[in-house]
Structure formats: structure tokens, C-alpha cells
Design an enzyme around this catalytic site. Structure first.
Site, PDB file in Angstrom:
ATOM      1  N   HIS A 117       0.820  -1.222   0.000  1.00 30.82           N
ATOM      2  CA  HIS A 117       0.000   0.000   0.000  1.00 30.82           C
ATOM      3  C   HIS A 117       0.854   1.274   0.000  1.00 30.82           C
ATOM      4  O   HIS A 117       0.301   2.371  -0.134  1.00 30.82           O
ATOM      5  CB  HIS A 117      -0.937   0.024   1.201  1.00 30.82           C
ATOM      6  N   ASP A 148      -2.896 -10.589  -2.397  1.00 30.47           N
ATOM      7  CA  ASP A 148      -3.428 -10.127  -1.122  1.00 30.47           C
ATOM      8  C   ASP A 148      -4.909  -9.812  -1.292  1.00 30.47           C
ATOM      9  O   ASP A 148      -5.363  -9.441  -2.377  1.00 30.47           O
ATOM     10  CB  ASP A 148      -2.668  -8.862  -0.711  1.00 30.47           C
ATOM     11  N   ASP A 166      -4.438 -12.995   3.686  1.00 31.94           N
ATOM     12  CA  ASP A 166      -5.652 -12.449   4.282  1.00 31.94           C
ATOM     13  C   ASP A 166      -6.901 -12.704   3.446  1.00 31.94           C
ATOM     14  O   ASP A 166      -7.997 -12.276   3.818  1.00 31.94           O
ATOM     15  CB  ASP A 166      -5.507 -10.954   4.561  1.00 31.94           C
ATOM     16  N   HIS A 209      -6.408  -7.306  -0.273  1.00 29.29           N
ATOM     17  CA  HIS A 209      -6.508  -5.875  -0.570  1.00 29.29           C
ATOM     18  C   HIS A 209      -5.712  -5.552  -1.834  1.00 29.29           C
ATOM     19  O   HIS A 209      -4.621  -6.095  -2.037  1.00 29.29           O
ATOM     20  CB  HIS A 209      -5.949  -5.048   0.585  1.00 29.29           C
TER      21      HIS A 209
END
Length: 338
Positions: free
Chosen positions: A158, A193, A282, A195
């Protein structure tokens, strides 16, 4: 398979996080690393401590202002009256029409995009060692290993060129990918991931030498919210070299695996010399963020698909948060590589 981990990263122990308007416990804790290490031990994998890398590698990805901020922000913050123990901004500018501020409060807002990345006394040192870990795995693959694993903490995908966000400070996957361009004219980054890897996308968005592909939960109601949509395909020279494959929240094994297969087909068309895999665990059904419902068995199947692509692969740890399954999931994913 060579694996790398820097124990010094455990000194980064963030506390603050804001969840639905309520100050909460941060999710990116040292215990994550302990559980991942337990999974490595089950496979008989003993991590090596990475050497300290030349920070020139960081400067190829991140801006000088941002790196200087990460290095000095905590000490400057502590000089303010009644300062808290961590740097947490209370404002966020619209950078396209604002000026870069001189004071630490303003620069914290400029460089820290959300409250998921409080910057503490040991954050900079830990982030450096996380980047060292990714670079060590990249060097192992560059030297001939078919695959190498970097247990990076804090994670990185990120982080943009000049922003921390979502627990991430230095973009370990992007730093590894950039370092591999020294010997490969084309590098692919596959991010699985839960995200979207918004930082990695932004870093390479206008370039054709790095293909970025991300399989993630639909960001319309899931972090990072503002990027990760299917119509984001790159710009300028990078047009066509970014592929986002967002999936409905709650997606399970079959759709997730089929989408990874689609991602690998695009990567095969690109013909990279090496793959950087931004590995998030995740997507698992018991991860606290509840983005998908992927089972432990599906992580093994995903690893088999990616390994079958036949590319030298640098596996960089991204997300995967505290659940009783984290140890099982890293063991399940890495088993086909060992």
C-alpha cells in the site's frame, strides 16, 4: 528454498488504529511474524538474516522527501508539546493542488495516508530491514534460486512513492521488482493479497517494463477504496501494463483460483524474466478483515498454479492477520515450493 527474515523488525509494534470512528488496536503486530515463522519451522525452513542493503535501492522507488520524513518524523514529533507516542496525522491534503509543508504535523498528513500506519520510534529501522529482506530474496533468485521467500514486516504494497498507508511504509514488492530490472528487461508483479496493491500499481502505472496484476476484493466497499478497479489499465507508456481483477467480497476458492489462473495467462503473454509475488494470506476465510472465504487448501492449489508458470519467483510477504490459521496458511502455500 532460501527464506529471509529480520528479527529487528519486531521492534515496530504499532498501537493506534481507527476503526469505524473508534480508537482500536492496530492489526499489524509482531505476533504475525511469530506465527509465520512457526509455519516455516513446520516445513524445516530456517530463515536467514538479510544483509543490510544499499539505500540506493529505496531511492529508485520512493521520493527523497518521503524517505527523509520516515527517518526523522518520530524524533521531530516528540519535540512538540504533549506529543503522543506515535506519529498519527489529523489532516490529509489533496496533493494535486496543495504545497508541501515545513512542519512535522503537516508533513505527517502529507505522507501518512490513513491511521493504519502510525509511525513509532522503531518504525523506520523496521521498515529498512523489511526492505532488506525483500532485496535478499530478490538477490537469491537473481543468483539462481528458483524461488525465495521474504518474510517482510511491516508489509509494503500500500506504500506509494511518497505515502505510507494500510500498515505499509516501504513498498517491499516494488523495491524487489525494481532491483530485478538490473538483469531482466521485464518483471511481473502478481499481488494476491485480499486488498488491492494500490501502492505498487501507482509506482509502476506509467511504465511498460513492469507488469502489475492484482487479484483482490472489490474496493468499492473495501480497503483501499479509491483504487483497484478493472478500468485502471496504466497510463502513457504503461497503458495496458496494469491489470486489476477485483472479486466480490466473500468470494471462495473456485473463483479466486480461476482468477489467479487468468492473471497468470496475462503474465505469460508479457514474457517476464522473473515474477515478484506479493503474497497476502488475508484472503483466508478466518482472516479478521473478512474480504474473502478462501480455504487453507486453496493456498496450496494457488501455489501450484503459480509455480507451474515456470518463472523464477520472489515471494514477498504482504498481509495475513492474526487468526489461528495463519501458521497453517503459510505452510500450505510454501509446501509446493520446498
Amino acid at each position: 528454498m532460501p527464506v529471509f527474515y529480520a528479527p529487528e523488525s519486531e521492534a515496530h509494534d504499532p498501537q493506534f488504529w481507527m476503526l469505524r470512528g473508534v480508537p482500536s488496536t492496530n492489526k499489524e503486530l509482531p505476533e504475525r511474524a511469530h506465527r509465520l515463522l512457526a509455519g516455516l519451522a513446520r516445513l524445516g525452513l530456517t530463515p536467514q538474516s538479510p544483509p543490510v542493503a544499499d539505500q540506493a535501492a529505496l531511492r529508485q522507488v520512493h521520493t527523497p522527501d518521503y524517505l527523509a520524513f520516515l527517518e526523522t518524523a518520530w524524533a521531530e514529533w516528540q519535540k512538540m508539546p504533549n506529543a503522543g507516542p506515535e506519529v498519527v496525522p489529523n489532516l490529509h491534503p489533496q496533493k494535486d493542488r496543495h504545497h508541501y509543508p515545513a512542519g512535522i504535523t503537516g508533513r505527517a498528513g502529507w505522507h501518512l495516508s490513513d491511521t493504519g500506519c502510525p509511525l513509532g520510534q522503531h518504525t523506520w529501522a523496521a521498515a529498512l530491514r523489511g526492505a532488506d529482506t525483500a532485496l535478499a530474496a530478490a538477490a537469491a533468485v537473481r543468483d539462481g534460486a528458483p524461488a525465495a521467500y521474504a518474510l517482510c514486516r511491516p508489509p509494503g504494497h500500500h506504500a506509494t512513492a511518497d505515502n505510507a498507508g494500510g500498515h505499509c511504509f516501504l513498498n517491499n514488492s516494488a523495491i524487489a521488482a525494481q532491483s530485478l530490472l538490473d538483469i531482466h528487461p521485464r518483471v511481473a508483479v502478481l499481488d494476491i493479497d485480499v486488498h488491492h496493491g494500490n501502492g505498487t500499481q501507482e509506482i509502476f502505472y506509467d511504465r511498460a517494463d513492469v507488469l502489475t496484476v492484482s487479484v483482490h476484493t472489490d474496493p468499492s466497499n473495501f480497503y483501499p477504496f479509491f483504487l483497484g478497479y478493472a478500468d485502471e489499465t496504466g497510463s502513457g507508456a504503461g497503458e495496458g501494463f496494469n491489470l486489476n481483477l477485483p472479486l466480490p467480497q466473500g468470494s471462495g476458492d473456485d473463483l479466486w483460483l480461476a482468477t489467479i489462473d487468468k492473471a497468470l495467462a496475462r503474465i505469460a503473454d508479457f514474457q517476464p524474466g522473473v515474477l515478484v509475488l506479493a503474497l497476502g494470506l488475508d484472503a483466508h476465510e478466518n482472516d479478521p478483515f473478512k474480504g474473502m472465504k478462501v480455504t487453507t487448501a486453496a493456498f496450496t492449489r494457488a501455489a501450484e498454479l503459480i509455480r507451474a508458470a515456470g518463472l523464477p519467483t520472489v515471494i514477498v510477504q504482504e498481509g495475513g492477520y492474526l487468526s489461528n490459521d495463519l501458521r497453517d496458511n503459510i505452510e500450505a502455500f510454501l509446501r509446493p515450493w520446498t
